[in-house]
Design a protein around this motif. Structure first.
Motif, mmCIF file in Angstrom:
data_model
loop_
_atom_site.group_PDB
_atom_site.id
_atom_site.type_symbol
_atom_site.label_atom_id
_atom_site.label_comp_id
_atom_site.label_asym_id
_atom_site.label_seq_id
_atom_site.Cartn_x
_atom_site.Cartn_y
_atom_site.Cartn_z
ATOM 1 N N PHE A 103 0.741 -1.057 0.009
ATOM 2 C CA PHE A 103 -0.121 -0.028 0.020
ATOM 3 C C PHE A 103 0.786 1.064 -0.048
ATOM 4 O O PHE A 103 0.436 2.338 -0.616
ATOM 5 C CB PHE A 103 -1.060 0.100 1.183
ATOM 6 C CG PHE A 103 -2.209 -0.957 1.132
ATOM 7 C CD1 PHE A 103 -2.948 -0.691 0.045
ATOM 8 C CD2 PHE A 103 -2.138 -2.103 1.791
ATOM 9 C CE1 PHE A 103 -4.188 -1.597 -0.164
ATOM 10 C CE2 PHE A 103 -3.386 -2.963 1.675
ATOM 11 C CZ PHE A 103 -4.090 -2.807 0.796
ATOM 12 N N GLY A 104 1.989 1.407 0.585
ATOM 13 C CA GLY A 104 2.877 2.374 0.563
ATOM 14 C C GLY A 104 3.058 2.780 -0.903
ATOM 15 O O GLY A 104 3.255 3.975 -1.340
ATOM 16 N N LEU A 105 3.852 1.843 -1.652
ATOM 17 C CA LEU A 105 3.952 2.092 -3.157
ATOM 18 C C LEU A 105 2.675 2.596 -3.580
ATOM 19 O O LEU A 105 2.933 3.761 -4.535
ATOM 20 C CB LEU A 105 4.585 0.705 -3.842
ATOM 21 C CG LEU A 105 5.011 1.074 -5.083
ATOM 22 C CD1 LEU A 105 6.148 2.119 -5.337
ATOM 23 C CD2 LEU A 105 5.622 -0.359 -5.756
ATOM 24 N N GLU A 106 1.734 1.987 -3.520
ATOM 25 C CA GLU A 106 0.234 2.444 -4.237
ATOM 26 C C GLU A 106 0.249 3.979 -3.874
ATOM 27 O O GLU A 106 -0.548 4.514 -4.461
ATOM 28 C CB GLU A 106 -0.812 1.605 -3.913
ATOM 29 C CG GLU A 106 -0.738 0.140 -4.380
ATOM 30 C CD GLU A 106 -1.315 0.217 -5.779
ATOM 31 O OE1 GLU A 106 -2.095 0.933 -6.422
ATOM 32 O OE2 GLU A 106 -0.854 -0.883 -6.626
ATOM 33 N N VAL A 107 -0.003 4.243 -2.609
ATOM 34 C CA VAL A 107 -0.026 5.538 -2.209
ATOM 35 C C VAL A 107 0.718 6.435 -2.677
ATOM 36 O O VAL A 107 0.234 7.624 -3.313
ATOM 37 C CB VAL A 107 -0.403 5.675 -0.477
ATOM 38 C CG1 VAL A 107 -0.454 6.834 -0.126
ATOM 39 C CG2 VAL A 107 -1.397 4.801 -0.060
ATOM 40 N N MET A 108 1.924 6.330 -2.451
ATOM 41 C CA MET A 108 2.745 7.449 -3.073
ATOM 42 C C MET A 108 2.874 7.668 -4.503
ATOM 43 O O MET A 108 2.946 8.597 -5.080
ATOM 44 C CB MET A 108 4.362 6.931 -2.530
ATOM 45 C CG MET A 108 4.643 6.814 -1.023
ATOM 46 S SD MET A 108 4.514 8.491 -0.407
ATOM 47 C CE MET A 108 5.993 9.380 -0.984
ATOM 48 N N THR A 109 2.673 6.441 -5.226
ATOM 49 C CA THR A 109 2.644 6.516 -6.753
ATOM 50 C C THR A 109 1.221 7.598 -7.288
ATOM 51 O O THR A 109 1.495 8.337 -7.794
ATOM 52 C CB THR A 109 2.501 5.241 -7.509
ATOM 53 O OG1 THR A 109 3.817 4.528 -7.039
ATOM 54 C CG2 THR A 109 2.323 5.208 -9.014
#
Length: 161
Positions: A103-109
């Motif tokens: 989710f971190g990568l999803e949110v940041m992207t």
């Protein structure tokens, strides 16, 4: 709604979120990676949401709810603090139950695209030095470590978009 992708919806926080916000921000283990102390009572969550609403109205800070679409659960918050018209500081807090699930990568992207559409060019993030997963994430995303002495317990990262 602020923005979304296939997995996530980013929206404004509401008073209906108070119980989940209290749960997220009272978790002592998760809060060791954030810049503030854990909440001790529900009133702190109520006050936070009121302050978020005021800050959005006056344009000083934008904290949004991160919703996982499949479950419709609020899994964390995303913070945007404008510094100038082109520069901002960001922060992401994801609940412990959702760590290491991508989710971190999803949110940041998703949010970097949103910030680009708002015409921000320079993004800054502070990460506690012991928060290794977040450090790995921003380095994977090509944020650059920059020297700073203002916040000694944090690393400072930047990205030009």
């Amino acid at each position: 709604m602020i923005t979304e992708n296939e997995k996530l919806l980013i929206r404004e926080l509401t008073q209906n979120d108070v119980n989940v916000i209290f749960e997220l921000y009272s978790d002592k283990e998760a809060m060791k990676f954030r810049g503030s102390k854990p909440f001790e009572n529900i009133e702190e969550a109520i006050l936070m949401i009121k302050k978020v609403t005021e800050n959005i109205k006056n344009g000083t800070e934008y904290r949004y709810a991160i919703i996982e679409k499949l479950s419709n659960n609020l899994i964390g918050t995303y913070l945007i603090t404008p510094i100038t018209n082109l520069n901002c500081m960001v922060g992401c807090s994801i609940g412990k139950n959702y760590w290491r699930l991508g989710f971190g990568l999803e949110v940041m992207t998703l949010m970097l695209e949103y910030l680009k559409n708002l015409e921000f060019k320079h993004i800054i993030g502070l990460i506690k030095k012991e928060n290794i997963p977040s450090i790995k994430l921003v380095e994977k995303m090509k944020f650059r470590l920059i020297e700073q002495t203002e916040y000694p317990e944090f690393y400072k990262y930047e990205m030009i978009i």
